[in-house]
Each structure stands twice: as structure tokens, then as C-alpha cells.
Design an enzyme around this catalytic site. Structure first.
Site, short mmCIF file in Angstrom:
data_model
loop_
_atom_site.label_atom_id
_atom_site.label_comp_id
_atom_site.label_asym_id
_atom_site.label_seq_id
_atom_site.Cartn_x
_atom_site.Cartn_y
_atom_site.Cartn_z
N ASP A 1 42.44 42.68 36.47
CA ASP A 1 42.61 44.13 36.30
C ASP A 1 42.23 44.59 34.89
O ASP A 1 42.81 45.53 34.36
CB ASP A 1 44.06 44.55 36.62
N LYS B 1 36.89 45.24 35.17
CA LYS B 1 35.57 44.60 35.32
C LYS B 1 34.60 45.47 36.10
O LYS B 1 33.43 45.58 35.77
CB LYS B 1 35.72 43.24 36.03
N GLY C 1 40.32 43.98 43.43
CA GLY C 1 40.26 45.43 43.62
C GLY C 1 39.53 46.01 42.44
O GLY C 1 40.11 46.19 41.37
N HIS C 2 38.23 46.22 42.58
CA HIS C 2 37.44 46.73 41.46
C HIS C 2 37.26 48.24 41.58
O HIS C 2 36.65 48.72 42.53
CB HIS C 2 36.08 46.02 41.42
N GLN D 1 39.28 38.54 39.75
CA GLN D 1 40.48 37.98 39.13
C GLN D 1 40.16 37.66 37.65
O GLN D 1 39.44 38.41 37.05
CB GLN D 1 41.01 36.74 39.89
P1 IMP Z 1 46.10 35.45 45.76
O1 IMP Z 1 44.79 35.48 45.06
O2 IMP Z 1 46.30 36.58 46.73
O3 IMP Z 1 46.39 34.11 46.38
O4 IMP Z 1 47.24 35.66 44.65
C1 IMP Z 1 47.49 34.69 43.63
C2 IMP Z 1 47.86 35.38 42.32
O5 IMP Z 1 46.71 36.03 41.81
C3 IMP Z 1 48.93 36.46 42.45
O6 IMP Z 1 49.72 36.47 41.28
C4 IMP Z 1 48.14 37.75 42.54
O7 IMP Z 1 48.88 38.86 42.11
C5 IMP Z 1 47.00 37.42 41.59
N1 IMP Z 1 45.78 38.17 41.88
C6 IMP Z 1 44.91 37.96 42.89
N2 IMP Z 1 43.89 38.84 42.83
C7 IMP Z 1 44.11 39.60 41.75
C8 IMP Z 1 43.38 40.65 41.13
O8 IMP Z 1 42.29 41.07 41.55
N3 IMP Z 1 43.94 41.19 40.00
C9 IMP Z 1 45.11 40.73 39.48
N4 IMP Z 1 45.81 39.74 40.01
C10 IMP Z 1 45.31 39.17 41.14
#
Ligand code: IMP
Length: 432
Positions: free
Chosen positions: A16, A19, A43-44, A230
């Protein structure tokens, strides 16, 4: 136009960082944008033409005409989500059928992955184990199948016999897990098979060989950007394990999930938010549970683009950032959301940690140790002025410039772009 032909852009913190909007700025000079890992957990957000677009799977370059956008082999693709995202694009990008390429080797997130994701989190919570706080998008279970060599790839959806066999094998195993471990409903093969064939029909026009596509683009002198999702501290190997996502978010991931040898990359850009945020569980040394955290959350609109969850907020962490600089081989920083710090009389920056009574400036590898770290702050002067109309470095108030210089000196990485507002034009570019 910048001289870099092949660039990688990664998040330097916990995601977040903004990007999407940096990719959007770069996309003006880019011909091909490649996503190389993750899935619809990303979520971009890009604000263009006064409209807010949130991309979960589509590369952010999609908003520019004629750009080729590649969903690389390193992704896990939820076809329903991708279809919705394409439907929601308004106006519909021209020639999307030839501009969007989904790698044959990308893995497919199936409904049972999403269910497993949620059930596994609930089970972790029930047995008092560490909850990860996943997005519930089935990301982890889908990557588990990939590495278990049982996953369904995009190419399988258009190959009826292979799909049938793989789906039967998978359901045979998964349904036992649902019934025997989780005391939950199994999936019906016929229903899921029909659904999956439908996804194959939808995906067929987009399927392609991303390796060849990228190679041909480079041979034709095109410029390619690898867009990370991420971020470094959520990387499966280099993040705060186990509070991470399941893919390789660091720059090296671009080589594997985007299909290009590492020697071809010209520049690594790290996107750094002017402060820190994190969603989900896991250590976050500079988290501020008081007024400052609330200020950053409200002013920075720090609510998850995918899940809507309030983000945890705190000051910039240079210990973690210096680690991200090294892991990624970062050449340039794109500093986002500097405007959110306007109006604060003092800005703190974490310069070191105190761990077991010792001062440490190296980011520990263990999440448990990071969880026990106490931040040691340096204080910098804040500024009051609204900086959203600044377009040149010299337009920024002295204190804002000092903050940027402080980051450069502390990381030995140059800041090339500064975000001063949410809009497409709200940036200060310093030879980016
Ligand atoms: P997952 O990717 O859904 O398995 O989540 C694993 C961890 O990564 C969790 O703490 C999510 O909140 C975090 N996470 C996954 N995608 C994002 C993102 O795009 N931005 C911020 N945190 C993320």
C-alpha cells in the site's frame, strides 16, 4: 523520457505504498507492463481523469492506450475477479484482446482455495495460533498447490481433458480435507467443472506465452516495466515470516514470475510511503496506536483497497527501509504521500531499534525479535503548507525538502519522484 529500458518497481515496506500511481506515471514512457507475482490480494489505486480505479489483477498500465499488459506466470489468477475488473473498466480500453496477455503458466485460484484460506485462518485462531490476517482471496492455498505440483494453470482451463483430470484429482483431495478436517461442505465436481470451462472460454483470447512476448518486445526496442504487488516485508522469503504473503515480492521475483533473466534489468525502483502502514497481523515496530496513527489513517485514507480494513499506521522506519534497499538492490526511491505529513509540527523517523537493551540498526530476520523491537526516533521539523500544487523540488517547503534529503542520506538511494496528492498529476519529478 528516461533512458531505462527494463525497470522493476517494488514496494519497499508492507504494501500500500502507492505503487499503482507510480506505475501510472511511469507508464507514459513504457510500452509493456508486467505483473509478476501475487493475485487479487493486491489493490492498486490510480486516480485518473477525476475517477478512482482500483486494480487487483490487471497491471496498472491498462489505463494507457496501446500498452501491452502482461499477467505473468508468477501470478495466481482468479478468473471471476479478472472478468469483473475488465467489465468495470470505463471507458473500455481499446483492443484489450490484443493488449492483455495472461501467461499460460499463471495459476488459477479456485473457489476451494478461497474457502481453504478462510477455514485455515479460523482454525489458526481457534487453536490460539498466530492468525496471519490474510485477504481471504485464496492466495496461500493456491501457491501451496503450485509448489505441490497439483495446481491448475491458466493453460489447463482451455484443455478439457487435462482440466477434468486435474480437477478430479484436486477435489478428491480437497473434499476430504473439507469433510474430515473442517467438517464442511464438499465441492460438486460437475458444477465446478462447468464453471471452470466457462473461465477457460473467457480467458482464451488473452492466453499467451509471456516469455516470448517480453523477449519479442525487447527485441523490438520496447520499454518494459515489471510491476510488483504487496511488498518487500511481505515477501515469502524476505518478509516478516510467517506474517507475509505467499509470493516473491522483491525485485528478484520479477525474473522468475515475469520471465526475464536478471542481467536484463536496468533499474530497480522502490516505492516508499513517507510513513509506514501495515494491514493484517505481524510485527510493526513504529506502529502508533495514538493520535499520530489516527491522523495518518484519516489524512492518508489508510483503509485497505481490497478488504476495506483500517490500516495500522506509524512513522517511517529506516531500519526496515535500509533492509529493503539491500534485498531489492534499489536504485531509486519513489516517495509517496508526502502531503499526508503536512500540518504536523514534528516528524519522527525511526533510525534504530532497541532490542534487549541494545541499540541495533540492522533489521532482524526473526518476526519475534522484530516484534520486541522498540523504535529509537530522530525528530525532524514539520511544515504547515499545503504541498499538493508543488511540481518542482524547489517548490516544496524547506522542511519537506530536508525530510526528503534525510531519507536519501540515510539510505544512500536517490529520491526520483515525490507524490504530493492523489491525482495523476500530483507529483514532483526529480529526473525520474
Ligand atoms: P494474503 O496475501 O491474502 O495471503 O495475506 C497475507 C498478508 O499479506 C496479510 O497480512 C495481508 O493483509 C497482506 N497483504 C496481502 N496483499 C496485500 C496488499 O496488497 N497490501 C497490503 N497488505 C497485503
Amino acid at each position: 523520457m528516461s533512458s531505462y529500458r527494463v525497470q522493476v518497481l517494488v514496494g519497499a515496506q508492507w504494501g500500500d505504498e502507492g505503487k499503482g500511481r507510480v506505475v501510472d506515471v511511469l507508464a507514459r514512457d513504457i510500452d509493456v507492463v508486467v505483473r509478476f507475482q501475487g493475485g487479487a490480494n493486491a489493490g492498486h489505486t490510480v486516480v485518473a481523469g477525476g475517477r478512482k480505479h482500483v486494480f487487483h489483477l490487471l497491471p496498472s498500465g491498462m489505463l494507457y492506450p496501446n500498452r501491452i499488459c502482461i499477467i505473468g506466470n508468477g501470478l495466481v489468477v482468479d478468473p471471476e475477479q479478472l472478468s469483473n475488473e475488465i467489465d468495470e473498466l470505463d471507458p473500455k480500453p481499446e483492443s484489450i484482446g490484443t493488449r492483455l496477455v495472461v501467461s499460460y503458466g499463471a495459476h488459477i485460484v479456485m473457489p476451494y482455495h478461497k474457502k481453504l484460506d478462510l477455514l485455515a485462518e479460523r482454525a489458526r485462531s481457534d487453536r490460539g495460533s498466530s492468525v496471519i490476517g490474510t485477504t481471504g482471496r485464496g492466495i496461500g492455498p493456491c501457491y501451496v498447490d503450485k509448489y505441490n505440483r497439483s495446481g491448475i494453470r491458466a493453460e489447463d482451463l482451455v484443455s478439457r481433458d487435462i482440466l477434468e483430470k486435474k480437477l478430479r484429482d484436486n477435489l478428491d483431495e480437497k473434499n476430504k480435507i473439507f469433510e474430515k478436517i473442517y467438517d464442511s461442505e464438499p465441492f460438486d465436481f460437475d458444477e465446478l467443472f462447468k464453471q471452470a470451462l466457462g473461465w477457460g472460454e473467457f480467458l482464451a483470447p488473452y492466453l499467451g506465452d509471456s516469455t516470448l512476448e517480453i523477449d519479442a518486445s525487447l527485441s523490438a526496442g520496447k520499454r518494459v516495466l515489471f510491476e510488483g504487488a504487496q511488498a518487500t516485508l511481505l515477501d515469502i522469503d524476505h518478509g516478516t515470516y510467517p506474517f507475509v504473503t505467499s509470493s516473491s515480492c522483491v525485485s528478484g521475483g520479477a525474473s522468475i514470475g515475469g520471465a526475464l533473466g536478471p542481467g536484463r534489468f536496468d533499474r530497480v525502483i522502490g516505492v516508499v510511503k513517507a510513513y509506514c502502514t501495515r494491514v493484517g497481523e505481524g510485527p510493526f515496530p513504529t506502529e502508533d496506536l495514538g493520535e499520530t496513527g489516527e491522523h495518518l489513517r484519516q489524512k492518508g485514507a489508510e483503509f485497505g483497497a481490497t478488504t476495506g480494513r483500517p490500516r495500522r499506521c506509524g512513522w517511517l522506519d529506516l531500519v526496515a527501509l535500509n533492509y529493503a534497499v539491500k534485498v531489492n538492490g534499489m536504485d531509486t526511491i519513489a516517495l509517496t504521500k508526502l502531503d499526508v505529513l503536512s500540518g504536523l509540527s514534528e516528524i519522527k523517523v525511526c533510525a534504530a531499534y532497541e532490542i534487549d537493551g541494545q541499540k541495533r540498526s540492522v533489521f532482524p530476520s526473526s518476526a519475534a525479535i522484530i516484534g520486541g523491537a522498540r523504535p529509537i526516533y530522530s525528530g525532524l521539523k514539520g511544515w504547515d503548507a499545503d504541498i499538493s500544487a508543488c511540481r518542482k523540488f524547489g517548490d516544496l517547503p524547506t522542511e519537506a525538502r530536508e525530510y526528503v534529503r534525510f531519507i536519501e542520506e540515510s539510505t544512500s538511494v536517490r529520491v526520483g519522484l515525490i507524490g504530493v496528492g492523489p491525482g495523476r498529476e500530483d507529483t514532483v519529478s526529480i529526473d525520474f
